[in-house]
Scaffold this active site. Structure first.
Site, PDB file in Angstrom:
ATOM      1  N   CYS A 308       0.773  -1.238   0.000  1.00  0.00           N
ATOM      2  CA  CYS A 308       0.000   0.000   0.000  1.00  0.00           C
ATOM      3  C   CYS A 308       0.816   1.307   0.000  1.00  0.00           C
ATOM      4  O   CYS A 308       0.346   2.288  -0.580  1.00  0.00           O
ATOM      5  CB  CYS A 308      -1.023   0.007   1.125  1.00  0.00           C
ATOM      6  SG  CYS A 308      -0.340  -0.328   2.764  1.00  0.00           S
ATOM      7  N   ARG A 338      11.037  -9.737   1.910  1.00  0.00           N
ATOM      8  CA  ARG A 338      11.427  -9.433   3.292  1.00  0.00           C
ATOM      9  C   ARG A 338      12.606 -10.297   3.680  1.00  0.00           C
ATOM     10  O   ARG A 338      12.608 -11.499   3.418  1.00  0.00           O
ATOM     11  CB  ARG A 338      10.276  -9.713   4.255  1.00  0.00           C
ATOM     12  CG  ARG A 338       9.162  -8.712   4.085  1.00  0.00           C
ATOM     13  CD  ARG A 338       8.141  -8.852   5.171  1.00  0.00           C
ATOM     14  NE  ARG A 338       7.036  -7.966   4.864  1.00  0.00           N
ATOM     15  CZ  ARG A 338       6.026  -7.722   5.685  1.00  0.00           C
ATOM     16  NH1 ARG A 338       5.988  -8.322   6.866  1.00  0.00           N
ATOM     17  NH2 ARG A 338       5.065  -6.902   5.336  1.00  0.00           N
ATOM     18  N   GLU A 340      14.005 -12.291   6.206  1.00  0.00           N
ATOM     19  CA  GLU A 340      13.481 -12.907   7.434  1.00  0.00           C
ATOM     20  C   GLU A 340      14.575 -13.648   8.199  1.00  0.00           C
ATOM     21  O   GLU A 340      14.307 -14.252   9.244  1.00  0.00           O
ATOM     22  CB  GLU A 340      12.334 -13.871   7.105  1.00  0.00           C
ATOM     23  CG  GLU A 340      11.132 -13.218   6.436  1.00  0.00           C
ATOM     24  CD  GLU A 340      10.174 -12.552   7.419  1.00  0.00           C
ATOM     25  OE1 GLU A 340      10.478 -12.488   8.620  1.00  0.00           O
ATOM     26  OE2 GLU A 340       9.110 -12.094   6.960  1.00  0.00           O
ATOM     27  N   ARG A 349       6.904 -18.940   5.554  1.00  0.00           N
ATOM     28  CA  ARG A 349       7.625 -17.678   5.778  1.00  0.00           C
ATOM     29  C   ARG A 349       8.697 -17.558   4.711  1.00  0.00           C
ATOM     30  O   ARG A 349       9.618 -18.354   4.671  1.00  0.00           O
ATOM     31  CB  ARG A 349       8.250 -17.634   7.186  1.00  0.00           C
ATOM     32  CG  ARG A 349       8.984 -16.317   7.469  1.00  0.00           C
ATOM     33  CD  ARG A 349       9.515 -16.240   8.891  1.00  0.00           C
ATOM     34  NE  ARG A 349       8.436 -16.293   9.873  1.00  0.00           N
ATOM     35  CZ  ARG A 349       7.660 -15.268  10.189  1.00  0.00           C
ATOM     36  NH1 ARG A 349       7.865 -14.096   9.640  1.00  0.00           N
ATOM     37  NH2 ARG A 349       6.706 -15.411  11.066  1.00  0.00           N
ATOM     38  N   GLU A 357      -3.225  -7.230  -2.108  1.00  0.00           N
ATOM     39  CA  GLU A 357      -3.440  -6.195  -1.095  1.00  0.00           C
ATOM     40  C   GLU A 357      -4.688  -5.408  -1.466  1.00  0.00           C
ATOM     41  O   GLU A 357      -4.832  -4.944  -2.601  1.00  0.00           O
ATOM     42  CB  GLU A 357      -2.225  -5.270  -1.017  1.00  0.00           C
ATOM     43  CG  GLU A 357      -2.437  -4.080  -0.112  1.00  0.00           C
ATOM     44  CD  GLU A 357      -1.701  -4.166   1.229  1.00  0.00           C
ATOM     45  OE1 GLU A 357      -1.194  -5.253   1.562  1.00  0.00           O
ATOM     46  OE2 GLU A 357      -1.660  -3.144   1.915  1.00  0.00           O
ATOM     47  N   ASP A 418      -5.294  -9.486  13.082  1.00  0.00           N
ATOM     48  CA  ASP A 418      -4.545 -10.577  12.464  1.00  0.00           C
ATOM     49  C   ASP A 418      -5.462 -11.773  12.308  1.00  0.00           C
ATOM     50  O   ASP A 418      -6.268 -12.060  13.203  1.00  0.00           O
ATOM     51  CB  ASP A 418      -3.359 -10.981  13.349  1.00  0.00           C
ATOM     52  CG  ASP A 418      -2.138 -10.092  13.129  1.00  0.00           C
ATOM     53  OD1 ASP A 418      -2.191  -9.215  12.244  1.00  0.00           O
ATOM     54  OD2 ASP A 418      -1.144 -10.278  13.854  1.00  0.00           O
ATOM     55  N   GLU A 436      -0.068 -16.351  11.192  1.00  0.00           N
ATOM     56  CA  GLU A 436      -0.816 -15.194  10.671  1.00  0.00           C
ATOM     57  C   GLU A 436      -0.840 -15.324   9.153  1.00  0.00           C
ATOM     58  O   GLU A 436       0.196 -15.260   8.511  1.00  0.00           O
ATOM     59  CB  GLU A 436      -0.113 -13.885  11.072  1.00  0.00           C
ATOM     60  CG  GLU A 436      -0.763 -12.679  10.432  1.00  0.00           C
ATOM     61  CD  GLU A 436       0.080 -11.405  10.522  1.00  0.00           C
ATOM     62  OE1 GLU A 436       0.816 -11.214  11.497  1.00  0.00           O
ATOM     63  OE2 GLU A 436      -0.030 -10.599   9.569  1.00  0.00           O
ATOM     64  N   ASN A 439      -3.952 -10.069   7.298  1.00  0.00           N
ATOM     65  CA  ASN A 439      -4.350  -9.092   8.306  1.00  0.00           C
ATOM     66  C   ASN A 439      -5.242  -8.024   7.693  1.00  0.00           C
ATOM     67  O   ASN A 439      -5.427  -7.978   6.470  1.00  0.00           O
ATOM     68  CB  ASN A 439      -3.133  -8.469   8.975  1.00  0.00           C
ATOM     69  CG  ASN A 439      -2.293  -7.681   8.005  1.00  0.00           C
ATOM     70  OD1 ASN A 439      -2.666  -7.483   6.854  1.00  0.00           O
ATOM     71  ND2 ASN A 439      -1.144  -7.223   8.450  1.00  0.00           N
ATOM     72  N   CYS A 465      -6.474  -1.214   4.836  1.00  0.00           N
ATOM     73  CA  CYS A 465      -5.811  -2.134   3.914  1.00  0.00           C
ATOM     74  C   CYS A 465      -5.811  -3.533   4.504  1.00  0.00           C
ATOM     75  O   CYS A 465      -5.953  -3.710   5.715  1.00  0.00           O
ATOM     76  CB  CYS A 465      -4.404  -1.658   3.575  1.00  0.00           C
ATOM     77  SG  CYS A 465      -3.208  -1.887   4.872  1.00  0.00           S
ATOM     78  N   ARG A 472       0.688 -18.080   2.493  1.00  0.00           N
ATOM     79  CA  ARG A 472       0.220 -18.351   3.853  1.00  0.00           C
ATOM     80  C   ARG A 472      -1.143 -19.030   3.854  1.00  0.00           C
ATOM     81  O   ARG A 472      -1.394 -19.927   4.640  1.00  0.00           O
ATOM     82  CB  ARG A 472       0.185 -17.048   4.652  1.00  0.00           C
ATOM     83  CG  ARG A 472       1.578 -16.435   4.833  1.00  0.00           C
ATOM     84  CD  ARG A 472       1.958 -16.421   6.268  1.00  0.00           C
ATOM     85  NE  ARG A 472       3.335 -16.055   6.462  1.00  0.00           N
ATOM     86  CZ  ARG A 472       3.764 -15.171   7.378  1.00  0.00           C
ATOM     87  NH1 ARG A 472       2.881 -14.551   8.140  1.00  0.00           N
ATOM     88  NH2 ARG A 472       5.030 -14.933   7.529  1.00  0.00           N
TER      89      ARG A 472
HETATM   90  P1  ATP Z   1       4.672 -12.319  10.824  1.00  0.00           P
HETATM   91  O1  ATP Z   1       4.431 -11.835  12.205  1.00  0.00           O
HETATM   92  O2  ATP Z   1       4.170 -13.705  10.557  1.00  0.00           O
HETATM   93  O3  ATP Z   1       6.086 -12.108  10.356  1.00  0.00           O
HETATM   94  P2  ATP Z   1       3.927  -9.785   9.811  1.00  0.00           P
HETATM   95  O4  ATP Z   1       3.249  -9.180  10.994  1.00  0.00           O
HETATM   96  O5  ATP Z   1       5.341  -9.447   9.540  1.00  0.00           O
HETATM   97  O6  ATP Z   1       3.771 -11.389   9.866  1.00  0.00           O
HETATM   98  P3  ATP Z   1       2.543  -8.082   8.065  1.00  0.00           P
HETATM   99  O7  ATP Z   1       3.643  -7.125   8.052  1.00  0.00           O
HETATM  100  O8  ATP Z   1       1.321  -7.777   8.826  1.00  0.00           O
HETATM  101  O9  ATP Z   1       3.059  -9.513   8.524  1.00  0.00           O
HETATM  102  O10 ATP Z   1       2.206  -8.456   6.532  1.00  0.00           O
HETATM  103  C1  ATP Z   1       0.893  -8.664   6.050  1.00  0.00           C
HETATM  104  C2  ATP Z   1       0.725 -10.030   5.452  1.00  0.00           C
HETATM  105  O11 ATP Z   1       1.785 -10.315   4.532  1.00  0.00           O
HETATM  106  C3  ATP Z   1       0.792 -11.174   6.443  1.00  0.00           C
HETATM  107  O12 ATP Z   1      -0.449 -11.382   7.063  1.00  0.00           O
HETATM  108  C4  ATP Z   1       1.155 -12.331   5.553  1.00  0.00           C
HETATM  109  O13 ATP Z   1       0.023 -12.828   4.866  1.00  0.00           O
HETATM  110  C5  ATP Z   1       2.073 -11.704   4.543  1.00  0.00           C
HETATM  111  N1  ATP Z   1       3.490 -11.901   4.902  1.00  0.00           N
HETATM  112  C6  ATP Z   1       4.270 -11.098   5.661  1.00  0.00           C
HETATM  113  N2  ATP Z   1       5.517 -11.577   5.761  1.00  0.00           N
HETATM  114  C7  ATP Z   1       5.536 -12.718   5.031  1.00  0.00           C
HETATM  115  C8  ATP Z   1       6.544 -13.677   4.726  1.00  0.00           C
HETATM  116  N3  ATP Z   1       7.775 -13.537   5.187  1.00  0.00           N
HETATM  117  N4  ATP Z   1       6.220 -14.728   3.960  1.00  0.00           N
HETATM  118  C9  ATP Z   1       4.976 -14.882   3.479  1.00  0.00           C
HETATM  119  N5  ATP Z   1       3.976 -13.999   3.721  1.00  0.00           N
HETATM  120  C10 ATP Z   1       4.241 -12.935   4.493  1.00  0.00           C
HETATM  121 ZN    ZN Z   2      -1.191  -2.247   3.612  1.00  0.00          ZN
HETATM  122 MG    MG Z   3       7.101 -10.394   9.887  1.00  0.00          MG
END
Ligand code: ATP
Ligand code: ZN
Ligand code: MG
Length: 508
Positions: A308, A338, A340, A349, A357, A418, A436, A439, A465, A472
């Site tokens: 977004c 990301r 991770e 993950r 989105e 979430d 998660e 969200n 958003c 996931r």
């Molecule tokens: P988590 O706590 O599991 O790392 P997050 O809080 O970092 O998640 P958000 O930043 O809220 O996730 O991202 C929104 C959405 O993007 C998540 O609900 C998920 O569906 C997706 N997402 C985020 N990080 C990842 C990832 N590393 N791999 C796959 N999907 C992801």
């Molecule tokens: Zn967003």
């Molecule tokens: Mg995360």
């Protein structure tokens, strides 16, 4: 709070003898006047006061002390302007530069830190019985305006964070689906690898073959038919390169700094500039990394982290038309990235992942109404089509969880929900960590304020958003329902009931 600044003003020329007579009179006038302005009645002794002064050549040295009101660092500009007005003409010389030589801060804390604290620009921090003693030297003048107040906020923030033991969020369950018995308790990623559905490509980056791609596209199709079309979301293609200025406004910078994939451009497009690198590669078959680093610019930003933010920037300083409200967008035009690090395990993950989105703009009422519509559709999809065991949780950043009862209740209109799914392979539903898988956030006017967009003539815009993580969703679904379509819920089989055949390969 006790603030103690030693500074000096550098004038364009040596100050004349007459100045030594005028200065104490002017300073006294300032102490009684401009340095008390805006101070609440009865609190005058907390306001700034110039306590010491001395002249050396073209330099006027001052010491300013204050308590909480008309803080010493705010007094510097006032006194500078005052002296410029009253001395400039008379001595035909003005203040050229301000040097903040030393700044000592005594600041009362709600609680003591648990570990050592570091702060930028601060040479020394000492904490004794709930009071912090900070010493700063040779401070850049432009930090006085708001930087010092931010520094004190940061100090409190860091101490609070420590007491939350690194836990960033307050978590509170909102709703739970009925329990559903899982088909199996295996880890889908391992099984998908065996069957050739996915191939590990780089850490956290997967090749999705026919089957895995088909399942994610089916999820997309369900979202389109059951959620996006009925509510009237329209597709846009949001850019995926995100410059830092956008993340500074959304707050992803600095918060997400450790997880960003940074993007750098070449310093030059000219093949001659690249010739030495090119020659090296031709001869050695390797890339000289040090040389490469010299040939690229500082990063301009990074790869898509959340989808977004660039969309908000498109509407920066725009007036929207009430007739177009509410606006409902969705984007599925590219992957997100990301870093991770150690958190990687299977497809749940990833470093590179795919997400739809949803973003919506409107009045407060519209934004909340759209949220309700979306929630209802999600419920339908997870309960009736995918038949998942899932729950929703209210997540509040720790600093918001702090604001008493009323704060939280009020905050509940805004904030993040979430959606979490049980992964039976991780353990029983009570003790294991759920995933998660998406969200939903109603941000209020946070982003429309940051990017300054409104509804004509000047009405506020609320935004929301929701990020649907395809990997996931797939992960939760396969974890609960297994990899064999004959065990899948009838309604999901209505979308996908037979799987493609994967090519067979043997390792050489
Ligand atoms: P988590 O706590 O599991 O790392 P997050 O809080 O970092 O998640 P958000 O930043 O809220 O996730 O991202 C929104 C959405 O993007 C998540 O609900 C998920 O569906 C997706 N997402 C985020 N990080 C990842 C990832 N590393 N791999 C796959 N999907 C992801
Ligand atoms: Zn967003
Ligand atoms: Mg995360």
């Amino acid at each position: 709070m006790r603030l103690d600044i030693r500074l000096h003003f550098e004038f364009g020329a040596r100050l004349p003898a007459q100045a030594l007579k005028d200065i104490p009179i002017l300073l006294e006038e300032a102490n009684q006047g401009i340095l008390k302005k805006g101070c609440p009645k009865g609190k005058e002794e907390e306001a700034s006061e110039v306590k010491e002064w001395r002249v050396e050549g073209a330099n006027l040295f001052l010491r300013i002390l204050s308590g909480r009101y008309v803080r010493a660092h705010h007094a510097v500009k006032r006194i500078r302007n005052f002296l410029s007005e009253n001395m400039g003409k008379k001595y035909k010389t003005g203040i050229r530069k301000v040097f903040i030589d030393r700044f000592e801060i005594q600041y009362e804390l709600d609680r003591e830190p648990e570990k050592e604290i570091t702060l930028p620009f601060v040479q020394k921090i000492e904490i004794r019985s709930n009071t912090a003693y900070l010493e700063l030297e040779n401070l850049p003048e432009d930090l006085l305006e708001s930087g010092i107040d931010r520094l004190l906020d940061l100090l409190e923030d860091k101490i609070k964070r420590q007491s939350y033991g690194g836990k960033a969020e307050h978590w509170e369950i909102l709703w739970e689906s009925p329990q559903r018995e899982p088909i199996w308790t295996g880890d889908p990623t391992q099984e998908m690898i065996k069957r050739g559905w996915v191939v590990r490509y780089l850490p956290g980056i997967w090749y999705h073959s026919f089957t895995s791609s088909k399942i994610m596209r089916t999820i997309e199709q369900i979202c389109l038919e059951e959620l996006l079309s009925p509510i009237g979301f329209q597709e846009v293609i949001i850019p995926k390169v995100t410059p830092f200025n956008i993340w500074l406004k959304t707050g992803h910078m600095p918060g997400s700094a450790p997880s960003i994939f940074y993007i750098s451009q070449p310093k030059s497009w000219d093949p001659e500039f690249w010739e030495d690198l090119s020659d090296h590669v031709k001869i050695t078959g390797e890339i000289p990394m040090k040389l490469l680093a010299e040939k690229i610019k500082e990063p301009l930003g990074g790869a898509c982290y959340a989808q977004c933010p660039p969309l908000y920037s498109i509407f920066e300083r725009q007036l929207l038309d009430e007739d177009d409200m509410p606006l409902k967008f969705f984007d599925r035009s590219g992957p997100s990235y990301r870093y991770e690090a150690g958190g990687l395990h299977g497809i749940e993950r990833d470093t590179e992942f795919h997400r739809i989105e949803l973003v919506w703009f409107g009045s407060k009422e519209q934004a909340l109404q759209i949220k309700d519509q979306i929630m209802e559709k999600y419920k339908h999809i997870f309960n009736e089509i995918m038949e998942l065991e899932w729950r929703t949780a209210w997540v509040t950043p720790w600093y918001m969880a702090q604001t008493g009862e009323k704060g939280v209740e009020e905050a509940k209109e805004k904030g993040t929900i979430d959606f979490e799914g049980w992964l039976p392979w991780r353990g029983n539903r009570k003790e294991s960590e759920w995933l998660e898988f998406q969200n939903l956030t109603v941000a209020g006017t946070k982003f429309s304020d940051a990017f300054k967009f409104k509804i004509r003539p000047g009405k506020e815009v609320w935004t929301g958003c929701s990020g649907i993580g395809l990997e996931r969703w797939m992960s939760v679904f396969l974890s609960q329902k297994g990899l064999d379509p004959k065990n899948w819920p009838e309604s999901f089989r209505g979308y996908l009931s037979s799987l493609p055949k994967e090519p067979k390969t043997l390792k050489l």
